[in-house]
Design a protein around this motif. Structure first.
Motif, PDB file in Angstrom:
ATOM      1  N   ARG A   1       0.840  -1.192   0.000  1.00 44.72           N
ATOM      2  CA  ARG A   1       0.000   0.000   0.000  1.00 44.72           C
ATOM      3  C   ARG A   1       0.875   1.242   0.000  1.00 44.72           C
ATOM      4  O   ARG A   1       1.857   1.307   0.739  1.00 44.72           O
ATOM      5  CB  ARG A   1      -0.902   0.030   1.230  1.00 44.72           C
ATOM      6  N   PHE A   2       0.515   2.211  -0.842  1.00 43.31           N
ATOM      7  CA  PHE A   2       1.270   3.458  -0.938  1.00 43.31           C
ATOM      8  C   PHE A   2       0.314   4.643  -0.807  1.00 43.31           C
ATOM      9  O   PHE A   2      -0.772   4.629  -1.379  1.00 43.31           O
ATOM     10  CB  PHE A   2       1.965   3.588  -2.307  1.00 43.31           C
ATOM     11  N   TRP A   3       0.770   5.675  -0.102  1.00 48.51           N
ATOM     12  CA  TRP A   3       0.065   6.947  -0.193  1.00 48.51           C
ATOM     13  C   TRP A   3       0.162   7.464  -1.629  1.00 48.51           C
ATOM     14  O   TRP A   3       1.229   7.408  -2.242  1.00 48.51           O
ATOM     15  CB  TRP A   3       0.706   8.000   0.717  1.00 48.51           C
ATOM     16  N   VAL A   4      -0.951   7.958  -2.165  1.00 48.23           N
ATOM     17  CA  VAL A   4      -0.948   8.626  -3.464  1.00 48.23           C
ATOM     18  C   VAL A   4      -1.717   9.946  -3.314  1.00 48.23           C
ATOM     19  O   VAL A   4      -2.285  10.226  -2.257  1.00 48.23           O
ATOM     20  CB  VAL A   4      -1.566   7.739  -4.571  1.00 48.23           C
ATOM     21  N   GLY A   5      -1.731  10.761  -4.358  1.00 49.31           N
ATOM     22  CA  GLY A   5      -2.115  12.161  -4.217  1.00 49.31           C
ATOM     23  C   GLY A   5      -3.595  12.476  -4.268  1.00 49.31           C
ATOM     24  O   GLY A   5      -3.999  13.440  -4.935  1.00 49.31           O
ATOM     25  N   TYR A   6      -4.430  11.676  -3.580  1.00 47.66           N
ATOM     26  CA  TYR A   6      -5.860  11.954  -3.512  1.00 47.66           C
ATOM     27  C   TYR A   6      -6.306  12.012  -2.054  1.00 47.66           C
ATOM     28  O   TYR A   6      -5.687  11.400  -1.175  1.00 47.66           O
ATOM     29  CB  TYR A   6      -6.669  10.859  -4.222  1.00 47.66           C
ATOM     30  N   GLN A   7      -7.412  12.722  -1.819  1.00 49.06           N
ATOM     31  CA  GLN A   7      -8.035  12.747  -0.498  1.00 49.06           C
ATOM     32  C   GLN A   7      -9.535  12.530  -0.646  1.00 49.06           C
ATOM     33  O   GLN A   7     -10.148  12.973  -1.627  1.00 49.06           O
ATOM     34  CB  GLN A   7      -7.755  14.076   0.205  1.00 49.06           C
ATOM     35  N   TYR A   8     -10.097  11.829   0.341  1.00 43.70           N
ATOM     36  CA  TYR A   8     -11.526  11.531   0.331  1.00 43.70           C
ATOM     37  C   TYR A   8     -12.210  12.465   1.327  1.00 43.70           C
ATOM     38  O   TYR A   8     -11.938  12.413   2.529  1.00 43.70           O
ATOM     39  CB  TYR A   8     -11.783  10.070   0.712  1.00 43.70           C
ATOM     40  N   VAL A   9     -13.085  13.334   0.821  1.00 42.44           N
ATOM     41  CA  VAL A   9     -13.777  14.315   1.650  1.00 42.44           C
ATOM     42  C   VAL A   9     -15.140  13.739   2.048  1.00 42.44           C
ATOM     43  O   VAL A   9     -15.980  13.440   1.190  1.00 42.44           O
ATOM     44  CB  VAL A   9     -13.958  15.647   0.891  1.00 42.44           C
ATOM     45  N   ILE A  10     -15.344  13.575   3.357  1.00 45.26           N
ATOM     46  CA  ILE A  10     -16.588  12.982   3.862  1.00 45.26           C
ATOM     47  C   ILE A  10     -17.658  14.063   3.962  1.00 45.26           C
ATOM     48  O   ILE A  10     -17.444  15.121   4.557  1.00 45.26           O
ATOM     49  CB  ILE A  10     -16.354  12.326   5.238  1.00 45.26           C
ATOM     50  N   THR A  11     -18.828  13.803   3.373  1.00 44.55           N
ATOM     51  CA  THR A  11     -19.924  14.775   3.391  1.00 44.55           C
ATOM     52  C   THR A  11     -21.090  14.309   4.250  1.00 44.55           C
ATOM     53  O   THR A  11     -21.939  15.112   4.632  1.00 44.55           O
ATOM     54  CB  THR A  11     -20.427  15.034   1.959  1.00 44.55           C
ATOM     55  N   ASN A  12     -21.147  13.019   4.572  1.00 47.53           N
ATOM     56  CA  ASN A  12     -22.276  12.499   5.349  1.00 47.53           C
ATOM     57  C   ASN A  12     -21.844  11.262   6.112  1.00 47.53           C
ATOM     58  O   ASN A  12     -21.220  10.365   5.538  1.00 47.53           O
ATOM     59  CB  ASN A  12     -23.448  12.175   4.400  1.00 47.53           C
ATOM     60  N   ARG A  13     -22.184  11.192   7.399  1.00 44.80           N
ATOM     61  CA  ARG A  13     -21.805  10.030   8.214  1.00 44.80           C
ATOM     62  C   ARG A  13     -23.030   9.348   8.824  1.00 44.80           C
ATOM     63  O   ARG A  13     -22.911   8.719   9.871  1.00 44.80           O
ATOM     64  CB  ARG A  13     -20.883  10.478   9.360  1.00 44.80           C
ATOM     65  N   ASN A  14     -24.191   9.457   8.234  1.00 43.97           N
ATOM     66  CA  ASN A  14     -25.397   8.914   8.867  1.00 43.97           C
ATOM     67  C   ASN A  14     -25.343   7.385   8.976  1.00 43.97           C
ATOM     68  O   ASN A  14     -24.769   6.839   9.889  1.00 43.97           O
ATOM     69  CB  ASN A  14     -26.647   9.366   8.114  1.00 43.97           C
ATOM     70  N   HIS A  15     -25.964   6.695   8.045  1.00 48.14           N
ATOM     71  CA  HIS A  15     -25.973   5.232   8.094  1.00 48.14           C
ATOM     72  C   HIS A  15     -24.721   4.661   7.450  1.00 48.14           C
ATOM     73  O   HIS A  15     -24.241   3.605   7.839  1.00 48.14           O
ATOM     74  CB  HIS A  15     -27.231   4.689   7.401  1.00 48.14           C
ATOM     75  N   SER A  16     -24.229   5.337   6.446  1.00 47.71           N
ATOM     76  CA  SER A  16     -22.982   4.922   5.806  1.00 47.71           C
ATOM     77  C   SER A  16     -22.183   6.187   5.489  1.00 47.71           C
ATOM     78  O   SER A  16     -22.739   7.289   5.455  1.00 47.71           O
ATOM     79  CB  SER A  16     -23.260   4.132   4.526  1.00 47.71           C
ATOM     80  N   ILE A  17     -20.921   5.993   5.272  1.00 49.01           N
ATOM     81  CA  ILE A  17     -20.065   7.141   4.988  1.00 49.01           C
ATOM     82  C   ILE A  17     -20.215   7.535   3.523  1.00 49.01           C
ATOM     83  O   ILE A  17     -20.065   6.706   2.625  1.00 49.01           O
ATOM     84  CB  ILE A  17     -18.593   6.811   5.300  1.00 49.01           C
ATOM     85  N   GLU A  18     -20.542   8.794   3.311  1.00 48.43           N
ATOM     86  CA  GLU A  18     -20.651   9.310   1.954  1.00 48.43           C
ATOM     87  C   GLU A  18     -19.636  10.430   1.767  1.00 48.43           C
ATOM     88  O   GLU A  18     -19.312  11.157   2.705  1.00 48.43           O
ATOM     89  CB  GLU A  18     -22.066   9.857   1.696  1.00 48.43           C
ATOM     90  N   GLY A  19     -19.137  10.541   0.543  1.00 47.90           N
ATOM     91  CA  GLY A  19     -18.154  11.579   0.271  1.00 47.90           C
ATOM     92  C   GLY A  19     -17.692  11.517  -1.170  1.00 47.90           C
ATOM     93  O   GLY A  19     -18.316  10.855  -2.008  1.00 47.90           O
ATOM     94  N   HIS A  20     -16.584  12.162  -1.458  1.00 53.09           N
ATOM     95  CA  HIS A  20     -16.058  12.164  -2.829  1.00 53.09           C
ATOM     96  C   HIS A  20     -14.552  12.346  -2.801  1.00 53.09           C
ATOM     97  O   HIS A  20     -13.989  12.909  -1.851  1.00 53.09           O
ATOM     98  CB  HIS A  20     -16.716  13.271  -3.659  1.00 53.09           C
ATOM     99  N   TRP A  21     -13.895  11.876  -3.853  1.00 52.66           N
ATOM    100  CA  TRP A  21     -12.448  12.030  -3.997  1.00 52.66           C
ATOM    101  C   TRP A  21     -12.111  13.406  -4.555  1.00 52.66           C
ATOM    102  O   TRP A  21     -12.836  13.947  -5.387  1.00 52.66           O
ATOM    103  CB  TRP A  21     -11.891  10.972  -4.961  1.00 52.66           C
ATOM    104  N   GLU A  22     -11.005  13.932  -4.115  1.00 50.51           N
ATOM    105  CA  GLU A  22     -10.436  15.144  -4.690  1.00 50.51           C
ATOM    106  C   GLU A  22      -8.943  14.946  -4.889  1.00 50.51           C
ATOM    107  O   GLU A  22      -8.328  14.133  -4.193  1.00 50.51           O
ATOM    108  CB  GLU A  22     -10.652  16.362  -3.762  1.00 50.51           C
ATOM    109  N   VAL A  23      -8.385  15.689  -5.828  1.00 50.85           N
ATOM    110  CA  VAL A  23      -6.927  15.706  -5.964  1.00 50.85           C
ATOM    111  C   VAL A  23      -6.380  16.552  -4.828  1.00 50.85           C
ATOM    112  O   VAL A  23      -6.842  17.671  -4.591  1.00 50.85           O
ATOM    113  CB  VAL A  23      -6.505  16.298  -7.326  1.00 50.85           C
TER     114      VAL A  23
END
Length: 256
Positions: free
Chosen positions: A104-126
């Motif tokens: 496993r390697f760190w790479v140049g993306y981050q996952y921004v969490i927008t909702n934590r209700n029943h499941s985690i929702e969000g989107h990737w960003e550079v």
């Protein structure tokens, strides 16, 4: 193209007769074998160099390490680039932070969490803007070290060590706590590398890695251009000789 002059001289043969000899090398294309520093892998499709660092660092420290070598944590522009990364052997022998068959390697993306209700929702960003065309990963697997307070997770690309899995391109994307320690993948533009493995800045003269130590080129956009070859006289009083592969016009005489 490197080329040598036609050498036509006279020498005395054993019987005193004059012997004429010609040394002719036909001009051939010079193959530049290196466009990346030692330890980096070159991919022609993006004119980029890639390197995995095994020293486990958190995401933010990994970002700084990549910046110090004029690069950034890797992002990918196309499936072909990702497949190239997955197919490489990254010399990951003993020092690793996960199972021996998985990397496993760190790479140049981050996952921004927008909702934590029943499941985690969000989107990737550079993570760091600047790449013109970057594809974003699919939905991630969430890491075990995730904190409930974190709204931003960092991307880990998992690939496999076994050749059969590696060449099939199997991989996974993880969204992990950014303060976990992990190996990481840096990416930088290809560069000019001279015959002694030094990095050459834009616009400077250098002798590229290749087959001809008498070549002098100008570094332009990471490529050797406007190359000129020096012409060497053959060594005097020596019938058989070998050229030095790293020094121009230096020979070793092989006569008994």
């Amino acid at each position: 193209h490197g080329k040598e002059n036609v050498d036509s001289r006279h020498s005395r043969g054993r019987g005193g007769e004059t012997t004429r000899f010609h040394t002719v090398n036909v001009a051939q294309p010079v193959r530049f074998s290196r466009k990346c520093p030692t330890g980096w892998h070159h991919y022609e499709g993006t004119a980029s160099c890639y390197r995995v660092y095994l020293n486990g660092e958190n995401y933010w420290d990994a970002v700084q390490t990549c910046q110090r070598v004029n690069g950034s944590l890797a992002t990918f522009t196309a499936d072909q680039e990702l497949r190239f990364i997955l197919a490489q052997e990254w010399d990951l022998e003993e020092k690793t932070f996960v199972r021996k068959d998985q990397r496993r390697f760190w790479v140049g993306y981050q996952y921004v969490i927008t909702n934590r209700n029943h499941s985690i929702e969000g989107h990737w960003e550079v993570a760091y803007k600047g790449s013109s065309e970057v594809f974003l990963p699919p939905d991630p697997i969430f890491g075990t070290a995730m904190s409930e307070n974190e709204n931003v997770l960092c991307a880990q690309l998992q690939c496999f060590h076994f050749p059969t899995l590696r060449h099939h391109g199997l991989h996974s994307w993880y969204a992990e706590n950014c303060y976990e320690k992990s190996s990481f993948l840096c990416k930088r533009s290809q560069t000019c590398v001279d015959i002694k493995d030094n990095i050459v800045d834009e616009g400077y003269y250098f002798t590229p890695k290749g087959n001809d130590p008498c070549l002098s080129c100008t570094c332009h956009n990471g490529e050797p251009e406007m190359c000129v070859a020096a012409l060497c006289e053959r060594p005097q009083g020596c019938q058989q000789y070998r050229k030095d592969p790293k020094e121009c016009c230096k020979f070793t005489c092989l006569d008994p």
